[in-house]
Motif scaffolding. Structure first.
Motif, PDB file in Angstrom:
ATOM      1  N   THR A   3      50.123  47.444  43.030  1.00  0.00           N
ATOM      2  CA  THR A   3      49.611  46.179  43.570  1.00  0.00           C
ATOM      3  C   THR A   3      48.093  46.068  43.502  1.00  0.00           C
ATOM      4  O   THR A   3      47.526  45.102  44.009  1.00  0.00           O
ATOM      5  CB  THR A   3      50.041  46.007  45.039  1.00  0.00           C
ATOM      6  N   LEU A   4      47.419  47.041  42.899  1.00  0.00           N
ATOM      7  CA  LEU A   4      45.953  47.028  42.872  1.00  0.00           C
ATOM      8  C   LEU A   4      45.444  45.804  42.131  1.00  0.00           C
ATOM      9  O   LEU A   4      45.887  45.505  41.018  1.00  0.00           O
ATOM     10  CB  LEU A   4      45.422  48.283  42.196  1.00  0.00           C
ATOM     11  N   MET A   5      44.509  45.085  42.758  1.00  0.00           N
ATOM     12  CA  MET A   5      43.896  43.912  42.140  1.00  0.00           C
ATOM     13  C   MET A   5      42.401  43.919  42.398  1.00  0.00           C
ATOM     14  O   MET A   5      41.921  44.458  43.401  1.00  0.00           O
ATOM     15  CB  MET A   5      44.496  42.614  42.697  1.00  0.00           C
ATOM     16  N   CYS A   6      41.663  43.300  41.471  1.00  0.00           N
ATOM     17  CA  CYS A   6      40.213  43.187  41.582  1.00  0.00           C
ATOM     18  C   CYS A   6      39.827  41.717  41.531  1.00  0.00           C
ATOM     19  O   CYS A   6      40.464  40.925  40.821  1.00  0.00           O
ATOM     20  CB  CYS A   6      39.532  43.942  40.440  1.00  0.00           C
ATOM     21  N   TYR A   7      38.775  41.357  42.274  1.00  0.00           N
ATOM     22  CA  TYR A   7      38.361  39.957  42.359  1.00  0.00           C
ATOM     23  C   TYR A   7      36.862  39.844  42.107  1.00  0.00           C
ATOM     24  O   TYR A   7      36.060  40.521  42.754  1.00  0.00           O
ATOM     25  CB  TYR A   7      38.699  39.387  43.741  1.00  0.00           C
ATOM     26  N   ARG A   8      36.522  38.973  41.162  1.00  0.00           N
ATOM     27  CA  ARG A   8      35.117  38.736  40.840  1.00  0.00           C
ATOM     28  C   ARG A   8      34.965  37.291  40.390  1.00  0.00           C
ATOM     29  O   ARG A   8      35.645  36.836  39.480  1.00  0.00           O
ATOM     30  CB  ARG A   8      34.635  39.684  39.749  1.00  0.00           C
ATOM     31  N   ARG A   9      34.092  36.558  41.074  1.00  0.00           N
ATOM     32  CA  ARG A   9      33.831  35.156  40.748  1.00  0.00           C
ATOM     33  C   ARG A   9      35.125  34.353  40.659  1.00  0.00           C
ATOM     34  O   ARG A   9      35.333  33.559  39.752  1.00  0.00           O
ATOM     35  CB  ARG A   9      33.028  35.054  39.451  1.00  0.00           C
ATOM     36  N   HIS A  10      36.001  34.599  41.622  1.00  0.00           N
ATOM     37  CA  HIS A  10      37.272  33.890  41.774  1.00  0.00           C
ATOM     38  C   HIS A  10      38.227  34.113  40.609  1.00  0.00           C
ATOM     39  O   HIS A  10      39.110  33.287  40.355  1.00  0.00           O
ATOM     40  CB  HIS A  10      37.033  32.399  42.005  1.00  0.00           C
ATOM     41  N   ARG A  11      38.066  35.220  39.939  1.00  0.00           N
ATOM     42  CA  ARG A  11      39.014  35.609  38.907  1.00  0.00           C
ATOM     43  C   ARG A  11      39.670  36.918  39.322  1.00  0.00           C
ATOM     44  O   ARG A  11      38.991  37.876  39.691  1.00  0.00           O
ATOM     45  CB  ARG A  11      38.328  35.767  37.556  1.00  0.00           C
ATOM     46  N   ALA A  12      41.003  36.949  39.254  1.00  0.00           N
ATOM     47  CA  ALA A  12      41.754  38.146  39.619  1.00  0.00           C
ATOM     48  C   ALA A  12      42.130  38.916  38.358  1.00  0.00           C
ATOM     49  O   ALA A  12      42.494  38.326  37.334  1.00  0.00           O
ATOM     50  CB  ALA A  12      43.011  37.758  40.384  1.00  0.00           C
ATOM     51  N   ALA A  13      42.038  40.237  38.432  1.00  0.00           N
ATOM     52  CA  ALA A  13      42.387  41.097  37.304  1.00  0.00           C
ATOM     53  C   ALA A  13      42.836  42.442  37.844  1.00  0.00           C
ATOM     54  O   ALA A  13      42.593  42.778  39.007  1.00  0.00           O
ATOM     55  CB  ALA A  13      41.201  41.269  36.356  1.00  0.00           C
ATOM     56  N   ASP A  14      43.520  43.216  36.997  1.00  0.00           N
ATOM     57  CA  ASP A  14      43.951  44.555  37.407  1.00  0.00           C
ATOM     58  C   ASP A  14      43.188  45.616  36.631  1.00  0.00           C
ATOM     59  O   ASP A  14      43.738  46.631  36.217  1.00  0.00           O
ATOM     60  CB  ASP A  14      45.457  44.721  37.222  1.00  0.00           C
ATOM     61  N   GLU A  15      41.879  45.378  36.439  1.00  0.00           N
ATOM     62  CA  GLU A  15      41.015  46.281  35.677  1.00  0.00           C
ATOM     63  C   GLU A  15      39.974  46.915  36.609  1.00  0.00           C
ATOM     64  O   GLU A  15      38.859  46.414  36.754  1.00  0.00           O
ATOM     65  CB  GLU A  15      40.315  45.524  34.550  1.00  0.00           C
TER      66      GLU A  15
END
Length: 375
Positions: free
Chosen positions: A273-285
């Protein structure tokens, strides 16, 4: 040097100093989020709202703060004597916006309780502690401090108050271990440096018996399927236990992304379930933008309930945020109006209620765990 470049150099130095040329993913995530200088939560930058990296339920109007304020009034009336002091402790309060909404609501609806209320914010980030002080300058009997300060103060005070400890989107940002089953064996994710590609990458090392991740998985009875990656978060259970030790009579209210273990480790969640958030963009990186993006993993509420029982909480309830909001009066905050201006205060308020209840599945993904100790 840019903050991301400084974080990269810091991580590379940690990796180079390791005998295996790799550090546990948990340590990588901890540095990216919480390093005192270069960590994401330590940086002096906007993180929530349109100018930040993500939205929270507190970003949507004032509804969440009003519902919580009303709910805390009810908890205080159930748990405390009519003249006893009540302590509300918010863990990880961000900018202080939620605290201000909760306090404003209690002051408006129950001024007598407000007069005997102590409100404390526990915050790891010096930057956010200062924002909280600025947000709450109009409220008396408010303290902003780090956990160690609060623990010392509680021991000195003897723990005489009824306590309500709560958090909103705290446990999902605790650093996690990642475990993967490959060719029948269990491996723990580590992070190494790929010099050719000039980037960080995962390295699978055998899961060591007796390691924190292995112990947690054994205690919680977690089975990992072939090819599956899971997140392991002992820090969440440890936090529940610490909070429980601090509460003699009161409640622990935990609001977060997450679910029960059966759902979190099901066959349809093969990559965790790991997710990353930057400038309102979600990614699993997780290896992109170290120190410049938020990183989260869903909370195992089954483990949180078990930790709470071990800490002496006799009762608990687990609801979706939607159900919590509905049952605690969110619809009563709708206001009738017959205006046509979509930007009027009434229209914005009603839109916030609807958004919290039905938009983006936020209120279904979030859960509200309430654990109580009574007289």
């Amino acid at each position: 040097m840019k903050p991301s470049e400084s974080m990269t150099e810091l991580l590379r130095a940690k990796i180079a100093a390791s005998p295996r040329a790799a550090i546990p993913f948990r340590d990588y995530m901890n540095l990216c989020l919480y390093h005192e200088t270069y960590g994401y939560y330590s940086r002096e930058s906007v993180k929530v709202g349109k100018d930040g990296d993500f939205y929270t339920s507190v970003s949507i109007g004032t509804i969440m703060g009003e519902v919580l304020g009303s709910y805390f009034i009810r908890l205080a009336e159930e748990l405390a004597e009519s003249d006893s002091r009540v302590a509300i402790v918010e863990w990880g309060g961000g900018t202080g916006r939620l605290a201000a909404l909760v306090l404003d609501t209690i002051a408006r609806l129950h001024p007598e309780l407000y007069a005997r209320l102590d409100y404390t914010l526990i915050e790891i980030s010096a930057y956010h502690r200062e924002l909280q002080r600025q947000s709450l300058v109009g409220h008396a009997r408010v303290r902003v401090m780090a956990e160690e300060e609060w623990t010392r103060a509680e021991k000195a005070a003897g723990g005489g108050s009824v306590s309500i400890i709560f958090s909103n989107e705290l446990l999902d940002a605790f650093p996690v271990y990642r475990v993967e089953r490959k060719d029948g064996d269990l491996y723990e994710w580590h992070v190494g440096w790929n010099e050719g590609e000039r980037r960080f990458e995962e390295r699978l090392l055998p899961l060591a018996p007796g390691s924190p991740a292995a112990v947690y998985m054994e205690e919680e009875g977690i089975a990992v399927r072939e090819g599956q990656v899971i997140e392991v978060n002992p820090a969440a259970s440890d936090w529940i236990r610490r909070a429980g030790d601090a509460i003699r009579i009161g409640a622990l209210v935990t609001i977060d992304y997450g679910d029960v273990a059966e759902e979190l480790y099901a066959a349809h969640r093969m990559r965790g379930t790991l997710m990353c958030y930057r400038r309102h963009r979600a990614a699993d990186e997780p290896f992109d933008y170290p120190g410049e993006q938020d990183m989260t993993a869903h909370v195992n509420f089954t483990a949180c309930i078990r930790a709470g029982e071990a800490a002496g909480f006799a009762e608990w309830s687990l609801r979706t945020q939607k159900r919590f909001l509905l049952e605690e009066g969110a619809l009563e905050l709708l206001v009738p109006h017959d205006g046509t201006d979509p930007f009027s205060a009434e229209a914005r308020r009603n839109r916030a209620v609807r958004q919290l209840l039905i938009s983006d599945q936020m209120s279904e993904l979030f859960k509200v765990l309430v654990q109580t100790k009574k007289r």
